[in-house]
Write an enzyme that holds these catalytic residues in place. Structure first.
Site, PDB file in Angstrom:
ATOM      1  N   HIS A  72      25.931  44.559   5.575  1.00 51.13           N
ATOM      2  CA  HIS A  72      24.673  43.824   5.426  1.00 51.13           C
ATOM      3  C   HIS A  72      24.163  43.351   6.781  1.00 51.13           C
ATOM      4  O   HIS A  72      24.922  42.822   7.583  1.00 51.13           O
ATOM      5  CB  HIS A  72      24.866  42.610   4.510  1.00 51.13           C
ATOM      6  N   TYR A 200      21.030  32.399  -0.935  1.00 53.97           N
ATOM      7  CA  TYR A 200      21.553  31.051  -1.194  1.00 53.97           C
ATOM      8  C   TYR A 200      20.334  30.175  -1.468  1.00 53.97           C
ATOM      9  O   TYR A 200      19.475  30.036  -0.590  1.00 53.97           O
ATOM     10  CB  TYR A 200      22.270  30.491   0.031  1.00 53.97           C
ATOM     11  N   PRO A 292      32.954  27.269  -0.647  1.00 52.99           N
ATOM     12  CA  PRO A 292      32.653  28.704  -0.549  1.00 52.99           C
ATOM     13  C   PRO A 292      31.303  29.042   0.090  1.00 52.99           C
ATOM     14  O   PRO A 292      31.056  30.204   0.399  1.00 52.99           O
ATOM     15  CB  PRO A 292      32.688  29.181  -2.003  1.00 52.99           C
ATOM     16  N   LYS A 296      33.877  31.616   3.984  1.00 57.39           N
ATOM     17  CA  LYS A 296      34.800  31.609   5.115  1.00 57.39           C
ATOM     18  C   LYS A 296      36.282  31.650   4.730  1.00 57.39           C
ATOM     19  O   LYS A 296      37.134  31.854   5.601  1.00 57.39           O
ATOM     20  CB  LYS A 296      34.568  30.357   5.977  1.00 57.39           C
ATOM     21  N   TYR A 384      27.674  32.657  10.629  1.00 61.49           N
ATOM     22  CA  TYR A 384      27.861  33.413   9.381  1.00 61.49           C
ATOM     23  C   TYR A 384      28.640  34.697   9.638  1.00 61.49           C
ATOM     24  O   TYR A 384      29.551  35.060   8.884  1.00 61.49           O
ATOM     25  CB  TYR A 384      26.494  33.733   8.758  1.00 61.49           C
TER      26      TYR A 384
HETATM   27  C1  PHB Z   1      30.724  36.151  -3.534  1.00 60.94           C
HETATM   28  O1  PHB Z   1      30.196  37.276  -3.487  1.00 60.94           O
HETATM   29  O2  PHB Z   1      31.548  35.874  -4.408  1.00 60.94           O
HETATM   30  C2  PHB Z   1      30.354  35.134  -2.516  1.00 60.94           C
HETATM   31  C3  PHB Z   1      29.496  35.473  -1.500  1.00 60.94           C
HETATM   32  C4  PHB Z   1      29.144  34.534  -0.551  1.00 60.94           C
HETATM   33  C5  PHB Z   1      29.640  33.249  -0.644  1.00 60.94           C
HETATM   34  C6  PHB Z   1      30.523  32.912  -1.654  1.00 60.94           C
HETATM   35  C7  PHB Z   1      30.881  33.853  -2.590  1.00 60.94           C
HETATM   36  O3  PHB Z   1      29.265  32.327   0.267  1.00 60.94           O
END
Ligand code: PHB
Ligand code: APR
Length: 389
Positions: A72, A200, A292, A296, A384
């Site tokens: 990505h 997000y 989450p 990380k 990130y």
């Molecule tokens: C996930 O795909 O489960 C996932 C992706 C990004 C995050 C947390 C979980 O920040």
């Protein structure tokens, strides 16, 4: 039994360390309380930083990740109907890899046999002994018989609830913790993702995340109060909530389907110092937890393992005692930066129950600043994608 490094825990941290040591000719044994199937049943996040990708490459275990993972170039922060794209490729020259962390564990587990990495599943009552000496040992029970592994070092890769961290005397340690007043309700479904990149979202109804495992499998989350029960969340209720929180455009692209898995996980920030005591080195969730937001957890475990492996190579191949002595400070410097990023993204993207209009105004101002500042976007992008090891 005798070995050089006894590794406790066959999650991603323990297996990665085991493979790396084995590849360096450093003898080790991995002890796991659960069965392999149980370990693979845990659903984890799905974004890999370069450090994780490069360790899999170094081991030559990147075949499936290269074939099935999705590189990505960016991700999105949404605030209501506003979408802010963070172009990580443009801003950092790097990418992240979307590949289930459970799949990393599967790849490592499946390669153990052919690489001669000894992993003992179903090891009960694991206990650490003499960690302050040069000859520590680990005892465990298997098939009703107690056994002992004598080692030069013990690597505690046994997650947040394992015995390793607890073996370090409280007088030698310091703990830092923040528990968040919500959890993430996750749903996994065999439907195409609503967007080709992660979103997000901070919405007045709460946080939402649109993620994926592949072009045909989606992973979504909404935040919920800790008092919620998963039984009260039908699939439809979750899909409705996601559609409300992710913004009109993403919502119009959501494809609904039956949940393959759904669960609620609490959010926590936690750091244990030091990460080494005597002959015991802690790696991964045994020493720290991140919320989450930012994905990380596994990546931090991978950077710990990278430093631990370097330290053990120093000791066994170059007689360098200082390498092991320096492990904790080196690992913690990176841990704290990931903790900071995960915490700040969590604060920015969630509506905390005690927050009032002032805190919300601060979020709006920060998101507006990010939307209009390349410097701010670069800072988010470099965190990130993963800070250098
Ligand atoms: C996930 O795909 O489960 C996932 C992706 C990004 C995050 C947390 C979980 O920040
Ligand atoms: N004896 C032996 N093994 C144990 C014991 C014990 N007493 N207690 C725990 N374990 C095992 C667990 O069963 C688990 O398989 O240690 C392993 C720890 O694995 P994880 O909890 O996945 O921790 P870690 O390997 O540090 O993973 C780091 O990866 O997938 C992500 O989100 C996950 O943040 C986590 C990160």
């Amino acid at each position: 039994m005798k070995t050089r490094v006894a590794i406790i825990g066959a999650g991603p941290a323990g297996l990665l360390l085991g493979h790396l040591l084995k590849a360096e000719g450093i003898d080790c044994i991995v002890l796991e309380r659960q069965t392999g199937d149980y370990v693979l049943g845990r659903i984890r996040a799905g974004v890999l930083e370069q450090i994780t990708v490069s360790l899999m490459r170094r081991l030559g275990l990147d075949g499936r990740m290269n074939a099935e993972g999705l590189p990505h170039d960016g991700f999105n922060l949404a605030d209501g109907e506003r979408l802010i794209r963070i172009d990580i490729a443009e801003l950092t020259g790097k990418q992240v890899m979307v590949y289930g962390q459970t799949e990393i564990t599967r790849d490592l587990m499946q390669a153990a046999g052919s690489r001669g990495l000894a992993v003992i599943y179903g090891a009960e009552d694991v206990a650490l002994h003499d960690i302050e000496s040069d000859a520590p040992s680990v005892t465990y029970t298997k098939d009703g018989t107690q056994r002992r592994i004598e080692a030069r070092f013990i690597a505690g890769c046994d997650g947040f609830h394992g015995p390793s961290r607890k073996a370090i005397p409280a007088s030698a340690a310091r703990e830092f913790e923040r528990v968040y007043p919500f959890g993430w309700l996750g749903i996994l479904a065999d439907v195409p993702p609503c967007n080709h990149e992660l979103i997000y979202a901070n919405h007045e109804r709460g946080f939402a995340l649109a993620s994926m495992r592949s072009d045909t499998r989606s992973r979504y989350y909404v935040d919920v109060p800790l008092t919620e029960h998963i039984e009260d969340w039908s699939d439809d209720r979750i899909w409705d909530e996601l559609a409300a929180r992710l913004g009109l455009e993403a919502a119009s692209n959501i494809v609904r389907g039956p949940a393959l898995e759904k669960s609620i996980a609490p959010l926590r920030s936690y750091v244990f110092e030091p990460m080494r005591h005597g002959s015991l080195l802690l790696c991964g969730d045994a020493a720290h937890i991140v919320p989450p937001t930012g994905a990380k957890g596994l990546n931090l475990a991978a950077s710990d393992v990278h430093y631990a492996c370097d330290a053990l190579i120093g000791y066994f191949h170059r007689n360098d005692n200082d390498a092991v002595a320096g492990y904790s400070a080196k690992a913690l410097a990176r841990v704290w930066k990931s903790e900071r990023f995960s915490w700040s993204l969590t604060k920015l993207m969630h509506r905390f129950p005690d927050d009032g209009p002032f805190e919300r105004a601060m979020q709006v101002a920060e998101l507006d600043y990010i939307a209009n500042s390349v410097a701010a976007q670069t800072s988010i992008a470099e965190n990130y994608v993963g800070l250098p090891v």
